[in-house]
Design a protein around this motif. Sequence first.
Motif, mmCIF file in Angstrom:
data_model
loop_
_atom_site.group_PDB
_atom_site.id
_atom_site.type_symbol
_atom_site.label_atom_id
_atom_site.label_comp_id
_atom_site.label_asym_id
_atom_site.label_seq_id
_atom_site.Cartn_x
_atom_site.Cartn_y
_atom_site.Cartn_z
ATOM 1 N N LYS A 86 45.751 51.941 -7.483
ATOM 2 C CA LYS A 86 44.296 51.905 -7.431
ATOM 3 C C LYS A 86 43.841 50.681 -6.642
ATOM 4 N N TRP A 87 42.983 50.913 -5.644
ATOM 5 C CA TRP A 87 42.369 49.830 -4.885
ATOM 6 C C TRP A 87 40.885 49.770 -5.234
ATOM 7 N N SER A 88 40.384 48.577 -5.452
ATOM 8 C CA SER A 88 38.964 48.381 -5.725
ATOM 9 C C SER A 88 38.493 47.114 -5.035
ATOM 10 N N LYS A 89 37.201 47.039 -4.770
ATOM 11 C CA LYS A 89 36.596 45.885 -4.104
ATOM 12 C C LYS A 89 35.796 45.089 -5.118
ATOM 13 N N VAL A 100 37.623 52.036 -4.395
ATOM 14 C CA VAL A 100 37.930 52.274 -2.990
ATOM 15 C C VAL A 100 38.846 53.481 -2.836
ATOM 16 N N LEU A 101 40.000 53.458 -3.536
ATOM 17 C CA LEU A 101 40.991 54.528 -3.358
ATOM 18 C C LEU A 101 41.901 54.573 -4.575
ATOM 19 N N VAL A 102 42.300 55.782 -4.957
ATOM 20 C CA VAL A 102 43.305 55.997 -6.002
ATOM 21 C C VAL A 102 44.377 56.922 -5.440
ATOM 22 N N PHE A 111 36.640 56.772 -2.151
ATOM 23 C CA PHE A 111 35.354 56.893 -2.811
ATOM 24 C C PHE A 111 34.242 56.252 -1.989
ATOM 25 N N GLY A 112 33.018 56.749 -2.193
ATOM 26 C CA GLY A 112 31.827 56.115 -1.657
ATOM 27 C C GLY A 112 31.866 55.940 -0.149
ATOM 28 N N ASP A 113 31.485 54.733 0.284
ATOM 29 C CA ASP A 113 31.448 54.426 1.718
ATOM 30 C C ASP A 113 32.831 54.427 2.355
ATOM 31 N N PHE A 114 33.886 54.448 1.534
ATOM 32 C CA PHE A 114 35.247 54.406 2.069
ATOM 33 C C PHE A 114 35.823 55.802 2.324
#
Length: 357
Positions: A86-89, A100-102, A111-114
């Motif tokens: 899992k990536w998060s900002k 951001v991404l799983v 997810f979202g803007d990514f």
Amino acid sequence: LSLLLEATLLQLLSAFHRPFYNGFYYNHIMNDKGNGQEKVDYFNGARLVVETPKDPVYSSNGANVTLPCRYHYEPDQEAKHKIRIKWSKLRDDYTKDQDVLVAIGKTYVAFGDFQGRAHFHRAGWQEASLIISDVRLQDDGKYRCEVIDGLEDESDVVELRLKGIVFPYQPSLGQYKLNFHEAERVCQEQGAILATFNQLFQAWSEGLDWCNAGWLADGTVQYPIRLPRKKCGGLHLAPGIRSYGPRHQFLHRFDAFCFSSGLRGEVFYLDHPAGMTLEEAKQSCQDAGAEIARVGQLYSAWKFLGLDRCDAGWLADGSVRYPIAKPRANCGPAEPGIRSFGFPSKGRFGVFCYKER
């Protein structure tokens, strides 16, 4: 009393038939046969380690960048479960992280803007790196790489920094006319975003000295001082970032510190023997297959492309400015920078245009 003693002894004896707790945990999971019978999966003492670079990763607007992340076990072993990445900002105001991404195995979702820009890079075993394409100004910041193996969950943080420039901005209405949300908007209108504290600090370390307070992305109001003086906090204070702290985002009004990065196109100058009004300048850029340049674009062209022009030109916000990379006589102060004539209501000038590559 005898009944109480007997119950206590039975409880102690039964403890010998339970797993001894030594600081690790264990989990009941379904067995591999899927027949509903449970098995106990004991933690074997191997430690999951997640590693990211300690130094920031640098990129620029419109580029592609890889945020490295790897994991391993100490002592070395293969993962016992299907690994989840899992990536998060992390947000500047310390509110909930932005997803951001799983990824699980080779399958991942952004997810979202990514969406469409974030990709999972798994070149080999124990690789969990993140690729961000078409980097945007808002992507600047810290990212958490989290690796989950069963009940084991470890993470580390990597910082993405955009090469850019911070510039102070006040609208045609004058000094201290912007609340926080208006400051966000005017920066975006100039091809920029509100700067973070780290970006302002970097600009200060590179020489930015500005006595007017401005909004930052975290809702604080600050200003950078290289040469202490009476009207800028006093002579008794050392150089540094002066802070008013968090301000009311609707009621309080200041200027803005905007951040712009590299350009995807070019800024060029157009002139006319008799000069041009603002509307004529906009039309001239359109006739050249371009648009009138924004303030952030002029700063970026000056900073990264060495744009140097000793002729004043209109910009999209109605201001008149010109960029000097090599100071010389009759072109303003002895230091490089963007010279400004303010927001003239009359007058005829050239124009700076911007054209996407």
